[in-house]
Design an enzyme around this catalytic site. Structure first.
Site, PDB file in Angstrom:
ATOM      1  N   GLU A 110      30.419  35.348  26.263  1.00 22.86           N
ATOM      2  CA  GLU A 110      30.855  35.978  25.005  1.00 22.86           C
ATOM      3  C   GLU A 110      30.226  35.346  23.767  1.00 22.86           C
ATOM      4  O   GLU A 110      30.700  35.540  22.650  1.00 22.86           O
ATOM      5  CB  GLU A 110      32.376  36.008  24.940  1.00 22.86           C
ATOM      6  CG  GLU A 110      32.886  37.074  25.897  1.00 22.86           C
ATOM      7  CD  GLU A 110      34.384  37.203  26.003  1.00 22.86           C
ATOM      8  OE1 GLU A 110      35.093  36.247  25.629  1.00 22.86           O
ATOM      9  OE2 GLU A 110      34.838  38.249  26.495  1.00 22.86           O
TER      10      GLU A 110
ATOM     11  N   HIS B 113      29.420  37.860  21.199  1.00 26.15           N
ATOM     12  CA  HIS B 113      30.496  38.773  20.778  1.00 26.15           C
ATOM     13  C   HIS B 113      30.860  38.443  19.330  1.00 26.15           C
ATOM     14  O   HIS B 113      30.946  37.278  18.954  1.00 26.15           O
ATOM     15  CB  HIS B 113      31.705  38.563  21.682  1.00 26.15           C
ATOM     16  CG  HIS B 113      32.739  39.643  21.555  1.00 26.15           C
ATOM     17  ND1 HIS B 113      33.509  39.805  20.426  1.00 26.15           N
ATOM     18  CD2 HIS B 113      33.117  40.619  22.420  1.00 26.15           C
ATOM     19  CE1 HIS B 113      34.319  40.845  20.616  1.00 26.15           C
ATOM     20  NE2 HIS B 113      34.095  41.355  21.813  1.00 26.15           N
TER      21      HIS B 113
ATOM     22  N   ARG C 138      37.054  35.857  35.743  1.00 24.39           N
ATOM     23  CA  ARG C 138      38.438  35.729  35.266  1.00 24.39           C
ATOM     24  C   ARG C 138      39.210  36.942  35.736  1.00 24.39           C
ATOM     25  O   ARG C 138      38.641  37.816  36.380  1.00 24.39           O
ATOM     26  CB  ARG C 138      38.471  35.613  33.753  1.00 24.39           C
ATOM     27  CG  ARG C 138      37.931  36.856  33.070  1.00 24.39           C
ATOM     28  CD  ARG C 138      38.201  36.857  31.586  1.00 24.39           C
ATOM     29  NE  ARG C 138      37.634  38.034  30.980  1.00 24.39           N
ATOM     30  CZ  ARG C 138      37.766  38.384  29.724  1.00 24.39           C
ATOM     31  NH1 ARG C 138      38.446  37.609  28.911  1.00 24.39           N
ATOM     32  NH2 ARG C 138      37.222  39.476  29.250  1.00 24.39           N
TER      33      ARG C 138
ATOM     34  N   GLU D 236      43.713  42.961  19.854  1.00 22.28           N
ATOM     35  CA  GLU D 236      42.298  42.612  19.710  1.00 22.28           C
ATOM     36  C   GLU D 236      41.504  43.812  19.223  1.00 22.28           C
ATOM     37  O   GLU D 236      41.761  44.944  19.630  1.00 22.28           O
ATOM     38  CB  GLU D 236      41.684  42.218  21.062  1.00 22.28           C
ATOM     39  CG  GLU D 236      42.230  40.992  21.725  1.00 22.28           C
ATOM     40  CD  GLU D 236      41.534  40.743  23.073  1.00 22.28           C
ATOM     41  OE1 GLU D 236      40.411  41.228  23.293  1.00 22.28           O
ATOM     42  OE2 GLU D 236      42.151  40.081  23.914  1.00 22.28           O
TER      43      GLU D 236
ATOM     44  N   CYS E 137      47.963  41.077  50.578  1.00 23.60           N
ATOM     45  CA  CYS E 137      48.243  42.349  49.904  1.00 23.60           C
ATOM     46  C   CYS E 137      48.590  43.429  50.937  1.00 23.60           C
ATOM     47  O   CYS E 137      49.479  44.254  50.714  1.00 23.60           O
ATOM     48  CB  CYS E 137      47.066  42.771  49.030  1.00 23.60           C
ATOM     49  SG  CYS E 137      46.975  41.781  47.517  1.00 23.60           S
TER      50      CYS E 137
ATOM     51  N   CYS F 156      44.643  36.932  43.169  1.00 26.75           N
ATOM     52  CA  CYS F 156      45.328  37.944  43.984  1.00 26.75           C
ATOM     53  C   CYS F 156      46.781  38.012  43.521  1.00 26.75           C
ATOM     54  O   CYS F 156      47.474  36.995  43.493  1.00 26.75           O
ATOM     55  CB  CYS F 156      45.261  37.546  45.462  1.00 26.75           C
ATOM     56  SG  CYS F 156      46.492  38.434  46.442  1.00 26.75           S
TER      57      CYS F 156
ATOM     58  N   ASN G 108      46.256  37.824  30.474  1.00 25.16           N
ATOM     59  CA  ASN G 108      45.338  38.558  29.601  1.00 25.16           C
ATOM     60  C   ASN G 108      44.802  39.776  30.338  1.00 25.16           C
ATOM     61  O   ASN G 108      44.354  39.666  31.474  1.00 25.16           O
ATOM     62  CB  ASN G 108      44.158  37.666  29.209  1.00 25.16           C
ATOM     63  CG  ASN G 108      43.307  38.290  28.115  1.00 25.16           C
ATOM     64  OD1 ASN G 108      43.743  38.399  26.969  1.00 25.16           O
ATOM     65  ND2 ASN G 108      42.110  38.728  28.466  1.00 25.16           N
ATOM     66  N   GLU G 109      44.876  40.916  29.706  1.00 23.49           N
ATOM     67  CA  GLU G 109      44.299  42.148  30.255  1.00 23.49           C
ATOM     68  C   GLU G 109      44.411  42.227  31.778  1.00 23.49           C
ATOM     69  O   GLU G 109      43.404  42.296  32.493  1.00 23.49           O
ATOM     70  CB  GLU G 109      42.843  42.303  29.810  1.00 23.49           C
ATOM     71  CG  GLU G 109      42.732  42.564  28.330  1.00 23.49           C
ATOM     72  CD  GLU G 109      41.342  43.041  27.900  1.00 23.49           C
ATOM     73  OE1 GLU G 109      40.372  42.779  28.600  1.00 23.49           O
ATOM     74  OE2 GLU G 109      41.263  43.691  26.837  1.00 23.49           O
TER      75      GLU G 109
HETATM   76  C1  GLA Z   1      38.934  41.577  26.099  1.00 25.48           C
HETATM   77  C2  GLA Z   1      39.551  40.227  26.375  1.00 25.48           C
HETATM   78  C3  GLA Z   1      39.023  39.145  25.499  1.00 25.48           C
HETATM   79  C4  GLA Z   1      37.531  39.303  25.277  1.00 25.48           C
HETATM   80  C5  GLA Z   1      37.243  40.657  24.723  1.00 25.48           C
HETATM   81  C6  GLA Z   1      35.776  40.895  24.429  1.00 25.48           C
HETATM   82  O1  GLA Z   1      39.662  42.393  25.306  1.00 25.48           O
HETATM   83  O2  GLA Z   1      40.943  40.227  26.340  1.00 25.48           O
HETATM   84  O3  GLA Z   1      39.313  37.918  26.116  1.00 25.48           O
HETATM   85  O4  GLA Z   1      36.865  39.128  26.485  1.00 25.48           O
HETATM   86  O5  GLA Z   1      37.616  41.616  25.672  1.00 25.48           O
HETATM   87  O6  GLA Z   1      35.553  42.180  23.926  1.00 25.48           O
HETATM   88 ZN    ZN Z   2      45.438  40.075  47.661  1.00 23.21          ZN
END
Ligand code: GLA
Ligand code: ZN
Length: 676
Positions: A359, A362, A112, A311, A161, A116, A150-151
């Site tokens: 996960e 988790h 995930r 989170e 690039c 690019c 997300n992140e």
């Molecule tokens: C990140 C992600 C989540 C999950 C957690 C697990 O913060 O945003 O989707 O993968 O880590 O710790």
């Molecule tokens: Zn690229």
């Protein structure tokens, strides 16, 4: 501002993935969430494959059902856009969406956070999905925010690039001559004759590894690549942001950040976000100060407004080498620590533990057992009860800081990319040296960027300020002239924003403010040290020893050994109405605590309260008054003598000035001054 003006309570909830479960589980989840006082769910974080099964089809049927269900149960929604992982068909059909590694290997579909950022396919379809989601769910009054992707993170080295990098450089420098000047390409005959000569800096071109640390032969190009990649990824956020804003202008938009994430310049990112949210996963070995620093940094990038803790795990992660359980009380303690430093919402990853993929081990509010009689569920419920009792008491409260620590991504990149004088110099260590001292003294700190004003503060500390960008010296000069106390360290003031040395002697542009000239720097090996005396005690001089001359400053302490014995190591210069300190080496915790204690006292800066070691006191000030949080990070009960009269909000007990409050191990107190 956290979730903003439409939310008047602490939101409590987190990432919820009902799409992984059959409907009958959803009903049970709703019952359990109510029981735990959960009032928010973050939905739709990784559903792109389901929402767009092929190029022309969008299918929102499942999400519609989930949205109806959670609305029926009175839950607020933080709605994600699902663009943190692309669908398999997209990678098959449009391989430009796949990233290329620094070593030139093109990735295949998988994982995930894998698109690019300069892929036309990614940009087009991510923006389109965000737009479709906003159109479809715009009338749900329970949506409190949009959570884009997300992140965000990582990097890409593909041909798209590379081309985009050349365009980025052209916009920045206009001419190739200016690029050559800024990168100092006359060194080693690296002159570029044509824009096409410019390739991405990596192990295939300019990068080398020194003792496990990645370095570059040309800081200028590597620094610009970091800036470019951070900007490229930020463009992707902005594309979705704009698409959503058009449709739901009133709903704030965020993306979840990751504390000290080196690859993205979060000060720049924060300007494009309506509010800051971030994910707190401290290592079991992280100190309380490290976590507080992360909160203060995340608050600081957003201009000292409050933030959302998007989170945290209720119990355990799955991605550390061994995943230690959060001990009883620790999740609660860390939640209040977040609140004490600016969090207006406390959220978990995740609500229900999945049964497959990486996960599945988790932690979650609802475990594989699916039961409510678990330790974790009980702790989540207790905290939920407490937060609902606290209501809005600290919402939007400000940290009453008179001390600032300067933090700068450009400086971080440049310092650690430079070859020499020592691979042992580490920016975060240097920043934490000073932050930890403030933390131990319960001195509230704002973490600020180089664009922020210094005038709101009495003390400004800029550890390892290697890079002084044009104009920043003037800012420090004004601050010090008008009475501020400025503190900086070894290896500061050396270069400009291109990582070109300011000629004329170190520390370059800030030499006059500090009243010194640093002639040489001696790097010490692991285990080697010099020493100096400060106050009554002797402290180690480690990592780097600046060898300097006084040019107006007074010598506070000198080296004890070596050929530079008796030369200054700590200096102070009176400048205008203020003063500027230079600490020419790295020392230990006890030293920083002594030094910061003295500097703060002289500047009239005070801690929130005196507490035993590892009992933290932090405060937030709202229009109604100040809320003081006492956080016992220790394994033992601890007693604090209260500096004034307080009411403890969780127990509703009243305390008079000078009385004692006992905090159990990992315990918390939330104090306000009683009315009247
Ligand atoms: C990140 C992600 C989540 C999950 C957690 C697990 O913060 O945003 O989707 O993968 O880590 O710790
Ligand atoms: Zn690229």
């Amino acid at each position: 501002m956290g979730y903003g003006k439409n939310v008047h309570e602490i939101l409590y909830g987190g990432d919820y993935n009902p799409e992984q479960w059959p409907d009958e589980v959803w009903r049970e989840d709703m019952r359990l969430l109510k029981k735990a006082h959960i009032n928010e769910v973050t939905l739709n974080v990784f559903s792109w494959a389901a929402l767009q099964p092929d190029e022309d089809t969008y299918d929102f049927s499942k999400l519609d059902k989930i949205m109806e269900l959670v609305r029926e149960h009175g839950l607020k929604v933080c709605m994600a856009t699902s663009t943190g992982a692309h669908p398999a068909w997209m990678a098959r059909k449009y391989p430009d969406i796949l990233r290329t590694e620094a070593d030139g290997r093109k990735r295949k579909f998988g994982g995930r956070h894998n698109s690019c950022p300069n892929s036309p396919t990614y940009r087009k379809y991510a923006q389109r999905l965000a737009e479709k989601l906003a159109e479809r769910y715009q009338d749900y009054e329970n949506i409190v925010a949009w959570h884009v992707s997300n992140e965000y993170g990582g990097a890409c080295y593909c041909e798209n690039c590379e081309k985009a990098f050349r365009r980025w450089l052209k916009r920045k420098y206009k001419t190739l001559d200016e690029v050559n000047r800024s990168f100092n390409t006359s060194f080693w005959g690296h002159t570029f004759y044509d824009w096409e000569d410019i390739v991405l800096p990596s192990g295939l071109s300019e990068h080398i590894v020194f003792d496990g640390v990645e370095k570059t032969m040309f800081q200028g190009i590597s620094l610009d690549y970091m800036r470019f990649m951070s900007d490229s990824i930020l463009d992707c956020f902005c594309l979705e942001y704009d698409a959503i804003k058009k449709i739901t202008p009133e709903i704030p938009i965020t993306t979840n950040l990751m504390r000290l994430y080196k690859e993205l310049d979060y000060f720049k990112w924060a300007k494009q976000m309506d509010f800051i949210s971030w994910d707190n996963y401290p290592q079991p070995t992280s100190s309380a100060a490290e976590t507080s620093f992360a909160h203060d940094l995340m608050r600081g990038i957003g201009g000292q407004n409050s933030f959302v803790l998007m989170e945290q795990t209720p119990s355990v992660t799955n991605w550390h080498p061994f995943n230690r359980l959060k001990r009883p009380g620790v999740m609660r303690l860390l939640s209040y620590q977040a609140a004490a430093h600016g969090a207006d919402a406390i959220q978990f990853f995740q609500i229900r533990r999945s049964i497959g993929a990486c996960e599945k081990y988790h932690g979650a509010v609802i475990d594989h057992a699916g039961r409510e009689d678990t330790r974790v569920f009980r702790e989540v419920t207790q905290l939920g009860e407490e937060l609902s009792k606290l209501g809005d008491v600290f919402l939007e409260g400000r940290t009453p800081a008179q001390t600032a620590i300067v933090f700068d991504w450009d400086n971080w990149w440049a310092l650690e990319y430079s070859a020499g004088p020592s691979v042992r110099m580490n920016y975060l260590d240097a920043v934490l040296d000073y932050y930890t001292a403030c933390h131990a003294l319960n001195i509230p700190v704002d973490v600020i960027g180089t664009e922020d004003e210094l005038s709101p503060y009495k003390v400004v500390i800029a550890p390892l300020l290697y890079m002084v960008k044009s104009g920043y010296d003037a800012k420090i000069r004004r601050f010090t002239e008008s009475g501020g106390t400025f503190v900086t360290t070894y290896f500061s003031g050396i270069v400009d924003e291109h990582d070109l040395v300011h000629p004329g002697g170190y520390p370059g542009m800030i030499k006059d403010i500090l009243g010194i000239w640093v002639e040489e720097q001696d790097a010490l090996a692991e285990g080697e040290s010099n020493a100096f005396v400060y106050g009554e005690a002797e402290y180690p001089a480690d990592v780097l020893c600046d060898i300097m001359h006084l040019e107006g400053a007074e010598c506070i302490s000198s080296y004890q050994r070596d050929f530079y014995q008796k030369t200054p190591v700590i200096t102070r210069n009176f400048y205008g109405k203020g003063q500027a300190w230079y600490v020419g080496t790295r020392s230990d915790k006890a030293f920083y605590r002594a030094l910061i204690g003295d500097i703060a006292e002289e500047a009239g800066v005070f801690g929130i309260m005196e507490t035993p070691d590892d009992v933290e006191a932090a405060a937030r000030t709202t229009e109604k008054g100040t809320v003081v949080f006492l956080l016992n990070h220790k394994e033992t009960d601890e007693t604090v003598i209260l500096n004034t009269q307080y009411q403890e909000l969780l127990t509703e007990k009243n305390y008079s000035r000078g009385s004692k409050i006992t905090l159990p191990a990992k315990g918390v107190a939330v104090l306000v001054k009683p009315e009247g």
